[in-house]
Design a protein around this motif. Structure first.
Motif, PDB file in Angstrom:
ATOM      1  N   LEU A  94       4.834   2.714   5.799  1.00 26.72           N
ATOM      2  CA  LEU A  94       6.001   2.559   6.667  1.00 26.72           C
ATOM      3  C   LEU A  94       6.326   3.880   7.364  1.00 26.72           C
ATOM      4  CD1 LEU A  94       8.202   0.363   4.317  1.00 26.72           C
ATOM      5  CD2 LEU A  94       7.426  -0.318   6.600  1.00 26.72           C
ATOM      6  N   THR A  95       6.230   4.975   6.624  1.00 22.88           N
ATOM      7  CA  THR A  95       6.476   6.299   7.193  1.00 22.88           C
ATOM      8  C   THR A  95       5.526   6.589   8.345  1.00 22.88           C
ATOM      9  OG1 THR A  95       7.293   7.158   5.078  1.00 22.88           O
ATOM     10  CG2 THR A  95       6.490   8.778   6.672  1.00 22.88           C
ATOM     11  N   PHE A  96       4.271   6.143   8.209  1.00 19.23           N
ATOM     12  CA  PHE A  96       3.242   6.427   9.205  1.00 19.23           C
ATOM     13  C   PHE A  96       3.139   5.367  10.301  1.00 19.23           C
ATOM     14  CE2 PHE A  96       1.198   8.891   5.559  1.00 19.23           C
ATOM     15  CZ  PHE A  96       1.657  10.113   6.030  1.00 19.23           C
ATOM     16  N   GLY A  97       4.120   4.442  10.368  1.00 16.03           N
ATOM     17  CA  GLY A  97       4.176   3.527  11.504  1.00 16.03           C
ATOM     18  C   GLY A  97       3.701   2.116  11.266  1.00 16.03           C
ATOM     19  N   LEU A  98       3.834   1.603  10.042  1.00 15.42           N
ATOM     20  CA  LEU A  98       3.355   0.251   9.731  1.00 15.42           C
ATOM     21  C   LEU A  98       3.943  -0.799  10.676  1.00 15.42           C
ATOM     22  CD1 LEU A  98       1.732  -1.533   7.686  1.00 15.42           C
ATOM     23  CD2 LEU A  98       3.870  -1.786   6.414  1.00 15.42           C
ATOM     24  N   GLU A  99       5.195  -0.641  11.063  1.00 12.49           N
ATOM     25  CA  GLU A  99       5.861  -1.644  11.892  1.00 12.49           C
ATOM     26  C   GLU A  99       5.391  -1.608  13.349  1.00 12.49           C
ATOM     27  OE1 GLU A  99      10.220  -1.947   9.872  1.00 12.49           O
ATOM     28  OE2 GLU A  99       9.535   0.071  10.428  1.00 12.49           O
ATOM     29  N   ILE A 100       4.658  -0.554  13.724  1.00  9.20           N
ATOM     30  CA  ILE A 100       4.210  -0.401  15.115  1.00  9.20           C
ATOM     31  C   ILE A 100       2.700  -0.606  15.231  1.00  9.20           C
ATOM     32  CG2 ILE A 100       4.119   1.167  17.086  1.00  9.20           C
ATOM     33  CD1 ILE A 100       6.575   2.589  15.827  1.00  9.20           C
ATOM     34  N   GLU A 101       1.940   0.137  14.438  1.00  8.56           N
ATOM     35  CA  GLU A 101       0.476   0.039  14.419  1.00  8.56           C
ATOM     36  C   GLU A 101       0.033  -0.142  12.967  1.00  8.56           C
ATOM     37  OE1 GLU A 101      -1.689   2.642  17.618  1.00  8.56           O
ATOM     38  OE2 GLU A 101      -0.202   3.908  16.622  1.00  8.56           O
ATOM     39  N   PRO A 102      -0.006  -1.365  12.466  1.00  5.02           N
ATOM     40  CA  PRO A 102      -0.240  -1.584  11.036  1.00  5.02           C
ATOM     41  C   PRO A 102      -1.544  -0.992  10.508  1.00  5.02           C
ATOM     42  CG  PRO A 102       0.586  -3.575  12.053  1.00  5.02           C
ATOM     43  CD  PRO A 102       0.292  -2.631  13.166  1.00  5.02           C
ATOM     44  N   VAL A 103      -2.660  -1.262  11.183  1.00  8.84           N
ATOM     45  CA  VAL A 103      -3.940  -0.756  10.671  1.00  8.84           C
ATOM     46  C   VAL A 103      -3.960   0.765  10.713  1.00  8.84           C
ATOM     47  CG1 VAL A 103      -6.436  -0.692  11.024  1.00  8.84           C
ATOM     48  CG2 VAL A 103      -5.206  -2.848  11.294  1.00  8.84           C
ATOM     49  N   ARG A 104      -3.520   1.327  11.813  1.00 10.94           N
ATOM     50  CA  ARG A 104      -3.507   2.798  11.928  1.00 10.94           C
ATOM     51  C   ARG A 104      -2.607   3.414  10.860  1.00 10.94           C
ATOM     52  NH1 ARG A 104      -5.674   6.661  11.801  1.00 10.94           N
ATOM     53  NH2 ARG A 104      -5.657   8.458  13.198  1.00 10.94           N
ATOM     54  N   ALA A 105      -1.481   2.780  10.576  1.00  9.79           N
ATOM     55  CA  ALA A 105      -0.570   3.307   9.555  1.00  9.79           C
ATOM     56  C   ALA A 105      -1.216   3.267   8.175  1.00  9.79           C
ATOM     57  CB  ALA A 105       0.731   2.511   9.556  1.00  9.79           C
ATOM     58  N   LEU A 106      -1.950   2.198   7.863  1.00  5.90           N
ATOM     59  CA  LEU A 106      -2.638   2.124   6.576  1.00  5.90           C
ATOM     60  C   LEU A 106      -3.737   3.176   6.492  1.00  5.90           C
ATOM     61  CD1 LEU A 106      -2.880  -1.764   6.186  1.00  5.90           C
ATOM     62  CD2 LEU A 106      -1.400  -0.221   4.875  1.00  5.90           C
ATOM     63  N   GLU A 107      -4.403   3.435   7.600  1.00 10.56           N
ATOM     64  CA  GLU A 107      -5.416   4.494   7.617  1.00 10.56           C
ATOM     65  C   GLU A 107      -4.768   5.857   7.354  1.00 10.56           C
ATOM     66  OE1 GLU A 107      -8.790   2.779  10.714  1.00 10.56           O
ATOM     67  OE2 GLU A 107      -7.045   3.858  11.513  1.00 10.56           O
ATOM     68  N   ARG A 108      -3.653   6.119   7.997  1.00 10.47           N
ATOM     69  CA  ARG A 108      -2.979   7.401   7.799  1.00 10.47           C
ATOM     70  C   ARG A 108      -2.493   7.544   6.363  1.00 10.47           C
ATOM     71  NH1 ARG A 108       0.208   6.440  13.445  1.00 10.47           N
ATOM     72  NH2 ARG A 108      -1.256   7.508  14.839  1.00 10.47           N
ATOM     73  N   MET A 109      -2.005   6.440   5.804  1.00  9.55           N
ATOM     74  CA  MET A 109      -1.595   6.471   4.396  1.00  9.55           C
ATOM     75  C   MET A 109      -2.772   6.799   3.498  1.00  9.55           C
ATOM     76  SD  MET A 109      -2.004   4.337   1.526  1.00  9.55           S
ATOM     77  CE  MET A 109      -2.084   2.642   2.074  1.00  9.55           C
ATOM     78  N   ALA A 110      -3.922   6.140   3.722  1.00  9.70           N
ATOM     79  CA  ALA A 110      -5.101   6.385   2.891  1.00  9.70           C
ATOM     80  C   ALA A 110      -5.552   7.839   3.009  1.00  9.70           C
ATOM     81  CB  ALA A 110      -6.226   5.443   3.296  1.00  9.70           C
TER      82      ALA A 110
END
Length: 277
Positions: free
Chosen positions: A152-168
């Motif tokens: 969520l911090t990295f933008g899950l609500e805007i770019e879900p896949v990209r946010a999960l990548e940033r989290m990983a």
């Protein structure tokens, strides 16, 4: 570790996949065929969406799914067009309701199978990466909830896949600073009631099992008399830790380091790369 599934299609009883399927999630809680642990009895949870205007509903419990009589009644009563369900096998954190999936924030639900290795060692640094506005929403002590809040911090609500990548990437880089070998192993799913976003990824490239359904339209042509296919509808979609039924052509394994996005009847696969520019 854990088992989970996410469904989108015609409204169906939760009971259909939690109890009635041959290899239902309840069966997997006792006899997982593809998991690292055969038994997943450290709690469970289901989350579902009603009308488009409603926030998701959720039912979680710290006791084993197979022994909760209220779950069977709930699963029989609820008909939903989209839901997620999770059975837990705990790693570094205790069995308690606040550690049970799915985790929820606004319209989003999140489930995870896998682990952040040496989580007690890296927990503080991971939590410091969470947006201060989200930090107060932490309820439990599990790595999965922290992963959700980081996404969520990295933008899950805007770019879900990209946010999960940033989290990983953040989890891996944090673990590497602490000398943790292969810090992350995950299959994850996030949904906002309109789309299902799932990813299979691990530092050692040996992720937990993950499958998704193939074209239901095509299968209905091959099996026109199968009532299970008629019930879910032509645009139904399932992504799950392991298959529910043995029906040839129904399931396809999600490859290593791939994300799946299911939205508006379309299924798209993408390379999952936490280190993309």
């Amino acid at each position: 570790m854990c088992r989970w599934l996410a469904y989108r299609g015609n409204p169906i009883q939760l009971e259909a996949v939690l109890f009635r399927a041959k290899h239902s999630l309840i069966d997997q809680s006792l006899h997982s065929r593809f998991g690292h642990t055969t038994t997943n009895g450290d709690g469970f949870g289901v989350g579902w969406y009603g009308s488009p205007a409603e926030l998701p509903f959720r039912y979680r419990c710290a006791q084993p799914a197979w022994s909760d009589r209220n779950l069977r009644d709930t699963a029989r009563a609820v008909h939903a067009p989209m839901f997620v369900a999770h059975i837990r096998a705990a790693t570094d954190t205790p069995s308690q309701e606040t550690n049970c999936h799915p985790f929820r924030h606004g319209r989003w639900l999140f489930v995870h199978n896998g682990l952040v290795r040496d989580y007690p060692k890296v927990r503080r640094d991971l939590m410091l990466g969470i947006d201060p506005d989200l930090f107060a929403s932490i309820e439990g002590s599990t790595d999965s909830e922290v992963m959700f809040l980081l996404a969520l911090t990295f933008g899950l609500e805007i770019e879900p896949v990209r946010a999960l990548e940033r989290m990983a990437r953040f989890v891996e880089e944090t673990g590497q600073r602490h000398g943790v070998e292969a810090p992350l192993n995950m299959t994850v799913c996030a949904t906002d009631g309109e789309q299902i976003v799932a990813a299979r990824y691990s530092s050692e490239r040996q992720s937990r099992s993950l499958y998704h359904s193939t074209s239901i339209r095509h299968l209905m042509e091959l099996y026109p008399d199968d009532p299970r296919l008629a019930a879910v509808g032509r645009d139904a979609f399932l992504v799950l830790s392991e298959p529910l039924v043995d029906l040839e052509g129904l399931w396809e394994e999600v490859p290593e380091s791939v994300a799946i996005v299911a939205k508006l009847g379309r299924i798209e696969g993408r390379i999952f790369n936490p280190y993309r520019a």
